[in-house]
Motif scaffolding. Structure first.
Motif, PDB file in Angstrom:
ATOM      1  N   LEU A 125       0.825  -1.201   0.000  1.00 55.27           N
ATOM      2  CA  LEU A 125       0.000   0.000   0.000  1.00 55.27           C
ATOM      3  C   LEU A 125       0.862   1.256   0.000  1.00 55.27           C
ATOM      4  O   LEU A 125       1.865   1.328   0.718  1.00 55.27           O
ATOM      5  CB  LEU A 125      -0.898   0.024   1.236  1.00 55.27           C
ATOM      6  CG  LEU A 125      -1.998  -1.028   1.318  1.00 55.27           C
ATOM      7  CD1 LEU A 125      -2.622  -1.022   2.716  1.00 55.27           C
ATOM      8  CD2 LEU A 125      -3.061  -0.774   0.252  1.00 55.27           C
ATOM      9  N   PRO A 126       0.495   2.291  -0.777  1.00 50.07           N
ATOM     10  CA  PRO A 126       1.222   3.558  -0.666  1.00 50.07           C
ATOM     11  C   PRO A 126       1.037   4.162   0.719  1.00 50.07           C
ATOM     12  O   PRO A 126       0.058   3.856   1.418  1.00 50.07           O
ATOM     13  CB  PRO A 126       0.581   4.422  -1.759  1.00 50.07           C
ATOM     14  CG  PRO A 126      -0.753   3.804  -2.032  1.00 50.07           C
ATOM     15  CD  PRO A 126      -0.597   2.336  -1.770  1.00 50.07           C
ATOM     16  N   PHE A 127       1.970   5.010   1.114  1.00 46.33           N
ATOM     17  CA  PHE A 127       2.023   5.501   2.494  1.00 46.33           C
ATOM     18  C   PHE A 127       0.752   6.218   2.928  1.00 46.33           C
ATOM     19  O   PHE A 127       0.448   6.290   4.131  1.00 46.33           O
ATOM     20  CB  PHE A 127       3.232   6.431   2.675  1.00 46.33           C
ATOM     21  CG  PHE A 127       3.127   7.730   1.913  1.00 46.33           C
ATOM     22  CD1 PHE A 127       2.561   8.860   2.478  1.00 46.33           C
ATOM     23  CD2 PHE A 127       3.620   7.829   0.620  1.00 46.33           C
ATOM     24  CE1 PHE A 127       2.474  10.054   1.771  1.00 46.33           C
ATOM     25  CE2 PHE A 127       3.547   9.017  -0.101  1.00 46.33           C
ATOM     26  CZ  PHE A 127       2.961  10.128   0.472  1.00 46.33           C
ATOM     27  N   PHE A 128      -0.018   6.769   1.983  1.00 44.75           N
ATOM     28  CA  PHE A 128      -1.214   7.532   2.339  1.00 44.75           C
ATOM     29  C   PHE A 128      -2.465   6.661   2.427  1.00 44.75           C
ATOM     30  O   PHE A 128      -3.564   7.172   2.604  1.00 44.75           O
ATOM     31  CB  PHE A 128      -1.429   8.665   1.329  1.00 44.75           C
ATOM     32  CG  PHE A 128      -1.322   8.234  -0.117  1.00 44.75           C
ATOM     33  CD1 PHE A 128      -2.390   7.635  -0.765  1.00 44.75           C
ATOM     34  CD2 PHE A 128      -0.143   8.421  -0.816  1.00 44.75           C
ATOM     35  CE1 PHE A 128      -2.287   7.238  -2.084  1.00 44.75           C
ATOM     36  CE2 PHE A 128      -0.027   8.028  -2.146  1.00 44.75           C
ATOM     37  CZ  PHE A 128      -1.104   7.441  -2.786  1.00 44.75           C
ATOM     38  N   ALA A 129      -2.314   5.344   2.295  1.00 45.22           N
ATOM     39  CA  ALA A 129      -3.458   4.439   2.414  1.00 45.22           C
ATOM     40  C   ALA A 129      -3.811   4.215   3.876  1.00 45.22           C
ATOM     41  O   ALA A 129      -3.084   4.627   4.794  1.00 45.22           O
ATOM     42  CB  ALA A 129      -3.135   3.110   1.737  1.00 45.22           C
ATOM     43  N   ALA A 130      -4.919   3.542   4.100  1.00 45.19           N
ATOM     44  CA  ALA A 130      -5.351   3.209   5.464  1.00 45.19           C
ATOM     45  C   ALA A 130      -5.964   1.816   5.457  1.00 45.19           C
ATOM     46  O   ALA A 130      -6.719   1.465   4.545  1.00 45.19           O
ATOM     47  CB  ALA A 130      -6.368   4.220   5.972  1.00 45.19           C
ATOM     48  N   GLU A 131      -5.632   1.022   6.460  1.00 45.87           N
ATOM     49  CA  GLU A 131      -6.296  -0.261   6.660  1.00 45.87           C
ATOM     50  C   GLU A 131      -7.621  -0.015   7.350  1.00 45.87           C
ATOM     51  O   GLU A 131      -7.672   0.617   8.402  1.00 45.87           O
ATOM     52  CB  GLU A 131      -5.419  -1.178   7.511  1.00 45.87           C
ATOM     53  CG  GLU A 131      -4.149  -1.633   6.820  1.00 45.87           C
ATOM     54  CD  GLU A 131      -3.300  -2.508   7.729  1.00 45.87           C
ATOM     55  OE1 GLU A 131      -3.191  -2.161   8.928  1.00 45.87           O
ATOM     56  OE2 GLU A 131      -2.758  -3.523   7.260  1.00 45.87           O
ATOM     57  N   THR A 132      -8.693  -0.511   6.765  1.00 46.38           N
ATOM     58  CA  THR A 132     -10.010  -0.342   7.369  1.00 46.38           C
ATOM     59  C   THR A 132     -10.547  -1.648   7.920  1.00 46.38           C
ATOM     60  O   THR A 132     -11.661  -1.702   8.442  1.00 46.38           O
ATOM     61  CB  THR A 132     -11.000   0.228   6.332  1.00 46.38           C
ATOM     62  OG1 THR A 132     -11.041  -0.632   5.190  1.00 46.38           O
ATOM     63  CG2 THR A 132     -10.567   1.625   5.895  1.00 46.38           C
ATOM     64  N   GLY A 133      -9.773  -2.716   7.793  1.00 47.19           N
ATOM     65  CA  GLY A 133     -10.143  -4.022   8.305  1.00 47.19           C
ATOM     66  C   GLY A 133      -9.075  -5.026   7.930  1.00 47.19           C
ATOM     67  O   GLY A 133      -8.104  -4.681   7.237  1.00 47.19           O
TER      68      GLY A 133
END
Length: 354
Positions: free
Chosen positions: A59-67
């Motif tokens: 994932l690129p650094f600006f992504a977020a894990e949502t689950g």
């Protein structure tokens, strides 16, 4: 006028790492599917491909894990682009080659953010276009010629704007043939000269060396190269991909045409095999991939290509190379820092370039 001159001096100074060290210019391809702010079809597709937990390291650094198996990726913020510019420039990358699309496409959002950034002068840019888009959209000729006249547009050979054309013979045949394609490129050259940008240095990209050479000659391109390196090996080590890159550089040079040599950071499209995206619907064989490179291996590949250019000074007269890629994360080639804060790849190439 004095202010403009000062600005130009600052721009040249900030992008002089290659000139100061005597090395070749280093470019990296940008494939910008990560900047769809409306959560549209492209955003949903790339989020789905990288959603499984086993791919979250990409994932690129600006992504977020949502689950555990879900993510959100939205880079469509000026602050994100400004950080990317700093990361790339600090590592010594000289320019980005933006995959360019027709006006209105969300795939142009990253280029828009780059052009609006107050620090865009820290890294140059150029355009990389498919033959399909160039033939299908006449408006791109004037738009791209105008962009070439900008001060951040990457020039080679004492002032020629760099322009990459991704070849596709079926597209050329289906959209008017070689004569139309040649006419469109000639029109681009004429418009660029009228805009004061100079004569574009057009590089024809194709992994099939024979096709690249034939197309470059028929279209009067200035050089040839390849977008990526991939011989579809089965569960191969990254070292095998490095060998393929070296052989491809030699095959391109053996045509006798000038080249822009390719550099690889990897190729592993298993996320798209697991969850096909609309623009690449074929699942493919999940066993065909190259193992993820360690940062020192990527640095070694970059160093090898820089050494190759020094050893073959007549083969690459534009004195530049093209890395696959800055952010082809779901296809296996990237340099952009990854989630949550992994800069190891950029740290490794910084030691080569800085």
């Amino acid at each position: 006028m004095a202010g403009l001159a000062a600005g130009l001096t600052l721009w040249r100074g900030e992008r002089s790492a290659a000139a100061a060290s005597g090395r070749a210019l280093v470019g990296a391809i940008r494939w910008d599917a990560w900047y769809d702010p409306a959560d549209g079809a492209i955003a949903r597709a790339v989020e789905r491909s990288l959603a499984p937990a086993k791919y979250h390291f990409r994932l690129p650094f600006f992504a977020a894990e949502t689950g555990p198996d879900s993510v959100r990726i939205d880079g469509d913020l000026q602050a994100v682009m400004d950080r990317e510019i700093r990361f790339a420039a600090d590592a010594g990358i000289d320019y980005w080659a933006f995959d360019a699309y027709s006006p209105g496409s969300v795939m142009n959002n990253a280029l828009r953010l780059y052009l609006s950034s107050p620090i865009s002068n820290r890294i140059g840019y150029c355009l990389l276009l498919t033959a399909i888009d160039l033939l299908a959209d006449q408006s791109l000729v004037g738009r791209h010629a105008a962009l070439m006249s900008g001060r951040s547009y990457q020039k080679v050979l004492a002032g020629r704007p760099l322009y990459f054309l991704l070849f596709g013979e079926p597209a050329i045949a289906g959209l008017g043939g070689w004569d139309k394609a040649k006419s469109r490129l000639d029109g681009l050259r004429q418009q660029a000269r009228l805009q004061g940008a100079g004569d574009p240095y057009v590089v024809l990209l194709d992994e099939n060396v024979a096709d690249a050479a034939e197309a470059a000659r028929r279209l009067a391109c200035d050089a040839i190269g390849s977008y990526a390196v991939n011989e579809n090996r089965r569960r191969a080590p990254f070292a095998e991909l490095v060998n393929e890159a070296e052989m491809l550089r030699n095959r391109l040079a053996a045509t006798g045409l000038p080249i822009v040599p390719p550099v690889t950071t990897g190729f592993d499209r298993r996320p798209r095999v697991d969850h096909p995206v609309p623009w690449d619907p074929a699942r493919g064989d999940p066993e065909l991939f190259y193992q993820t490179a360690r940062p020192p291996e990527i640095a070694g590949e970059l160093r090898a290509c820089l050494d190759w250019i020094k050893a073959h000074p007549g083969a690459a007269p534009a004195n530049t190379l093209l890395i696959y890629a800055w952010n082809e994360n779901d296809e296996g080639g990237w340099l952009v820092p990854t989630y949550p804060d992994n800069h190891a790849r950029l740290d490794a190439i910084r030691r080569v370039l800085r």
